[in-house]
Design a protein around this motif. Structure first.
Motif, PDB file in Angstrom:
ATOM      1  N   LYS A 118      29.040  -8.785  29.744  1.00 18.97           N
ATOM      2  CA  LYS A 118      29.667  -7.926  30.757  1.00 18.97           C
ATOM      3  C   LYS A 118      30.908  -7.229  30.192  1.00 18.97           C
ATOM      4  O   LYS A 118      31.194  -6.088  30.551  1.00 18.97           O
ATOM      5  N   ALA A 119      31.622  -7.899  29.298  1.00 20.86           N
ATOM      6  CA  ALA A 119      32.783  -7.269  28.662  1.00 20.86           C
ATOM      7  C   ALA A 119      32.331  -6.080  27.812  1.00 20.86           C
ATOM      8  O   ALA A 119      32.970  -5.018  27.828  1.00 20.86           O
ATOM      9  N   VAL A 120      31.223  -6.228  27.093  1.00 20.05           N
ATOM     10  CA  VAL A 120      30.694  -5.118  26.283  1.00 20.05           C
ATOM     11  C   VAL A 120      30.239  -3.985  27.195  1.00 20.05           C
ATOM     12  O   VAL A 120      30.500  -2.803  26.920  1.00 20.05           O
ATOM     13  N   GLU A 121      29.610  -4.314  28.304  1.00 20.76           N
ATOM     14  CA  GLU A 121      29.184  -3.282  29.260  1.00 20.76           C
ATOM     15  C   GLU A 121      30.394  -2.551  29.842  1.00 20.76           C
ATOM     16  O   GLU A 121      30.350  -1.328  30.038  1.00 20.76           O
ATOM     17  N   SER A 122      31.483  -3.275  30.109  1.00 24.96           N
ATOM     18  CA  SER A 122      32.711  -2.638  30.610  1.00 24.96           C
ATOM     19  C   SER A 122      33.295  -1.696  29.568  1.00 24.96           C
ATOM     20  O   SER A 122      33.832  -0.641  29.902  1.00 24.96           O
ATOM     21  N   TYR A 123      33.189  -2.079  28.307  1.00 27.28           N
ATOM     22  CA  TYR A 123      33.642  -1.221  27.211  1.00 27.28           C
ATOM     23  C   TYR A 123      32.859   0.087  27.219  1.00 27.28           C
ATOM     24  O   TYR A 123      33.444   1.179  27.127  1.00 27.28           O
ATOM     25  N   VAL A 124      31.542  -0.001  27.345  1.00 21.94           N
ATOM     26  CA  VAL A 124      30.698   1.204  27.370  1.00 21.94           C
ATOM     27  C   VAL A 124      31.069   2.072  28.577  1.00 21.94           C
ATOM     28  O   VAL A 124      31.197   3.301  28.453  1.00 21.94           O
ATOM     29  N   THR A 125      31.273   1.454  29.728  1.00 25.07           N
ATOM     30  CA  THR A 125      31.673   2.197  30.927  1.00 25.07           C
ATOM     31  C   THR A 125      33.012   2.898  30.703  1.00 25.07           C
ATOM     32  O   THR A 125      33.187   4.058  31.082  1.00 25.07           O
ATOM     33  N   ALA A 126      33.954   2.193  30.078  1.00 24.98           N
ATOM     34  CA  ALA A 126      35.270   2.778  29.798  1.00 24.98           C
ATOM     35  C   ALA A 126      35.140   3.979  28.868  1.00 24.98           C
ATOM     36  O   ALA A 126      35.798   5.007  29.070  1.00 24.98           O
ATOM     37  N   LEU A 127      34.297   3.858  27.850  1.00 21.48           N
ATOM     38  CA  LEU A 127      34.091   4.991  26.931  1.00 21.48           C
ATOM     39  C   LEU A 127      33.462   6.176  27.662  1.00 21.48           C
ATOM     40  O   LEU A 127      33.920   7.316  27.515  1.00 21.48           O
ATOM     41  N   ASN A 128      32.411   5.895  28.433  1.00 26.87           N
ATOM     42  CA  ASN A 128      31.701   6.976  29.128  1.00 26.87           C
ATOM     43  C   ASN A 128      32.588   7.702  30.125  1.00 26.87           C
ATOM     44  O   ASN A 128      32.485   8.927  30.280  1.00 26.87           O
ATOM     45  N   SER A 129      33.467   6.963  30.798  1.00 28.46           N
ATOM     46  CA  SER A 129      34.334   7.583  31.800  1.00 28.46           C
ATOM     47  C   SER A 129      35.702   7.976  31.237  1.00 28.46           C
ATOM     48  O   SER A 129      36.539   8.488  31.979  1.00 28.46           O
ATOM     49  N   ARG A 130      35.895   7.720  29.952  1.00 25.47           N
ATOM     50  CA  ARG A 130      37.180   8.004  29.284  1.00 25.47           C
ATOM     51  C   ARG A 130      38.339   7.352  30.045  1.00 25.47           C
ATOM     52  O   ARG A 130      39.371   7.962  30.272  1.00 25.47           O
ATOM     53  N   ASP A 131      38.152   6.094  30.402  1.00 22.75           N
ATOM     54  CA  ASP A 131      39.115   5.352  31.210  1.00 22.75           C
ATOM     55  C   ASP A 131      39.962   4.438  30.321  1.00 22.75           C
ATOM     56  O   ASP A 131      39.538   3.337  29.950  1.00 22.75           O
ATOM     57  N   ALA A 132      41.167   4.897  29.979  1.00 22.89           N
ATOM     58  CA  ALA A 132      42.059   4.138  29.094  1.00 22.89           C
ATOM     59  C   ALA A 132      42.471   2.813  29.718  1.00 22.89           C
ATOM     60  O   ALA A 132      42.547   1.793  29.017  1.00 22.89           O
ATOM     61  N   ASN A 133      42.729   2.791  31.020  1.00 21.84           N
ATOM     62  CA  ASN A 133      43.134   1.547  31.681  1.00 21.84           C
ATOM     63  C   ASN A 133      42.041   0.486  31.599  1.00 21.84           C
ATOM     64  O   ASN A 133      42.317  -0.684  31.350  1.00 21.84           O
TER      65      ASN A 133
END
Length: 153
Positions: free
Chosen positions: A45-60
């Motif tokens: 789930k942490a890796v999936e959150s990383y992918v989501t952060a990259l896709n949405s360009r979400d620095a936080n």
């Protein structure tokens, strides 16, 4: 030593060791297996959150999954990571988690496909801190107070 004496000796040794061997194997393998599976799921789930952060360009979100304080240093590094890898509309193809350094530490290998069709691969160290799984994404971190730095001669 006769064959009869040898067999008796082996039986005595087995009888003496069986309580110790049973104690060594007393952990419920089902519980251990379920625990490892839950840990791997948390790391995934942490890796999936990383992918989501990259896709949405979400620095936080990137800082959160990295498990570092949200300070100027982390925000600068998050911006660099997002500039390099963000916004590619990654879709996860495979995540392999190996808890090869203990139940709370291991590695994760990500295979994803960009919108362009190009495959990309990343490997991370994963660790559970205070019950939450994080990826080691941030390298520009200060040395903790009181920890000596290494010196090259």
């Amino acid at each position: 030593m006769t064959r009869r004496h040898s067999a008796a000796s082996a039986a005595l040794t087995a009888a003496l060791l069986s309580p110790f061997l049973a104690a060594c194997g007393s952990g419920d393998s089902t519980t251990t297996s379920a625990s490892a599976s839950a840990s791997k799921q948390g790391a995934r789930k942490a890796v999936e959150s990383y992918v989501t952060a990259l896709n949405s360009r979400d620095a936080n979100r990137l800082i959160e999954v990295g498990g570092v304080p949200n300070d100027a240093r982390a925000r600068n590094e998050a911006r660099r990571i997002l500039a390099d890898k963000g916004g590619r509309e990654l879709s996860v193809k495979k995540i392999q988690v190996d808890l090869d350094m203990g139940p709370d530490t291991g590695s994760a290998k990500l295979t994803a496909q960009e919108k362009s069709g190009r495959n990309t691969h990343d490997t991370f160290s994963v660790l559970k801190k205070n019950g939450t799984w994080h990826l080691t994404l941030f390298t520009n971190r200060p040395t903790p107070p009181g920890k000596p730095t290494s010196e090259a001669e």
